[in-house]
Design an enzyme around this catalytic site. Structure first.
Site, PDB file in Angstrom:
ATOM      1  N   ASP A  83       0.772  -1.318  -0.218  1.00 54.35           N
ATOM      2  CA  ASP A  83      -0.133   0.096   0.073  1.00 54.35           C
ATOM      3  C   ASP A  83       0.813   1.062   0.002  1.00 54.35           C
ATOM      4  O   ASP A  83       1.702   1.245   0.143  1.00 54.35           O
ATOM      5  CB  ASP A  83      -0.975   0.031   1.191  1.00 54.35           C
ATOM      6  CG  ASP A  83      -0.234   0.072   2.549  1.00 54.35           C
ATOM      7  OD1 ASP A  83       0.829  -0.561   2.649  1.00 54.35           O
ATOM      8  OD2 ASP A  83      -0.677   0.989   3.368  1.00 54.35           O
ATOM      9  N   GLU A 176       0.431  -1.204   5.367  1.00 52.97           N
ATOM     10  CA  GLU A 176       1.329  -0.717   6.392  1.00 52.97           C
ATOM     11  C   GLU A 176       1.015   0.591   6.730  1.00 52.97           C
ATOM     12  O   GLU A 176       1.218   1.170   7.784  1.00 52.97           O
ATOM     13  CB  GLU A 176       2.579  -0.889   5.905  1.00 52.97           C
ATOM     14  CG  GLU A 176       3.869  -0.915   6.990  1.00 52.97           C
ATOM     15  CD  GLU A 176       4.378   0.583   6.957  1.00 52.97           C
ATOM     16  OE1 GLU A 176       5.102   0.994   7.794  1.00 52.97           O
ATOM     17  OE2 GLU A 176       3.991   1.262   5.935  1.00 52.97           O
TER      18      GLU A 176
END
Length: 407
Positions: A83, A176
């Site tokens: 991400d 994350e």
């Protein structure tokens, strides 16, 4: 060493929007991360030579490269996240600046620019190949540079069986950036002696200390009456929030701290005279100091309620992650190896605390010590993000050195 597929691989990855969503209740938080893992990463993991490749419900794409030397008995993992941060990630259009001349870089036609007068880090990169944004989005080097570096490492080792290495486990995970990606990480399934997140910044970063982190949610209950007749009756929740904030140490803020200094950070305030909600994050490195910060906030809330004669201040504290130093310092093998490899490659290790957290912060407390090594990104999380191709190549060199280490 140069790796012919590294740049194109990285450019392919960053053009895919994998922005996470902190308001989502799914894992991963966005479908784009699922699609990226299953449609892009997993097929490529198989192509570069990883075996036993699979996708877990926790959002991690996992693969293994078996050892090709029975004397290298360690099992080492490498982890990067899919991400990107909370900034526009749609329509990423990277610029490749070859042989950077040390001057100002115009970011497409956006009107924004990378100027060494503003971004001193650029002074390190004359003569190198830089990948920048076009000024309309972030780049996504955090952490697609790490993914590209790990993938390139596996590709190179598969093509060069003369390089003897231990068993390697690879994990590409979600979310994350919103702090929840590692919550469902399956340490038992990953089954390594130790791991590294490839999620750092400039050349040489080697990190095994993070903040310990907590979130604080505050609710201030006021009593709204007409201001013309308010005396002795009104309780202004906005003023309660101000009074609370003013009792925190005025210099313990992110913009006034560095190094090992912790802080309180007011993230958001919403409300009116009747009620206010405020969100803080609490950060510190030492356990005692971290606990003291939480206790101080609770003490302020309790004192205010006592003075007000009712429970108008409600505080909810939630621990988020802890300083992984507590785990890693018990066995410094992963640090010793990475440091030795970097020095052998002529890279100066930069061993400093992370003023933040990584997936490794949580994974370390699951039983897999997981420090962080450099991936190359600079100015991450925005339109001024960039990365040096040569630093990415050195990251691949470092990973190869770690898995081939015989000390």
């Amino acid at each position: 060493m140069t790796y012919p597929n590294l740049l194109d691989r990285f450019l392919t990855y960053v053009k895919v929007n994998t922005r996470s969503d902190e308001h989502s209740t799914t894992t991963p938080s966005t479908q784009s991360q699922v699609d990226f893992a299953t449609n892009v990463l997993i097929p490529e993991m198989k192509r570069v030579g990883l075996q036993n490749v699979y996708y877990l419900p926790n959002g991690f794409a996992i693969g293994t490269l078996p050892a090709n030397d029975p004397s290298l008995t360690r099992k080492i993992g490498f982890i990067s996240h899919m991400d990107t941060a909370d900034f526009n990630a749609e329509g990423v259009n990277p610029q490749v600046i070859e042989n950077y001349d040390g001057g100002v870089i115009e970011l497409g036609n956006s009107g924004f620019k990378l100027d060494p007068a503003d971004f001193k880090s650029l002074e390190k990169y004359p003569g190198q190949t830089l990948i920048t944004t076009d000024g309309t989005s972030l780049l996504g080097a955090d952490d697609k540079s790490g993914i590209a570096e790990i993938m390139t490492t596996i590709e190179y080792l598969t093509a060069h069986p003369e390089i003897k290495h231990c068993e390697i486990r690879v994990g590409f995970g979600p979310d994350e950036e919103i702090g929840v990606g590692a919550n469902k990480f399956d340490a038992e399934d990953f089954d390594v002696d130790f791991a590294y997140t490839v999620d750092g910044g400039p050349l040489g970063e080697l990190q095994y200390e993070t903040f310990s982190a907590a979130g604080a949610e505050l609710h201030f209950q006021g009593r709204n009456v007409h201001p013309g007749t308010a005396k002795g009756q009104m309780v202004n929740a906005l003023q309660l929030a101000i009074d609370f904030h003013n009792q925190l140490p005025e210099n313990d803020r992110p913009e006034l701290t560095e190094g090992y200094q912790g802080f309180y950070h007011l993230m958001d305030v919403t409300g009116s005279v009747e009620e206010v909600r405020a969100s803080y994050i609490i950060r510190d490195f030492e356990k005692d100091a971290f606990e003291a910060r939480k206790a101080s906030m609770q003490s302020i809330a309790d004192k205010m309620n006592e003075e007000l004669g009712s429970d108008r201040v409600t505080l909810n504290l939630t621990d988020q992650y802890y300083n992984m130093k507590e785990v890693i310092e018990k066995d410094m093998t992963p640090i010793t190896i990475a440091k030795a490899v970097m020095e052998d490659l002529g890279i100066t290790p930069i061993i400093e605390p992370i003023r933040g957290g990584t997936d490794g912060s949580k994974i370390s407390f699951m039983g897999i010590p997981t420090p962080n090594i450099f991936a190359g990104g600079e100015n991450m999380h925005g339109r001024f993000e960039y990365v040096s191709l040569q630093t990415m190549e050195r990251a691949v060199d470092t990973i190869i050195g770690i898995v081939a280490y015989k000390g």
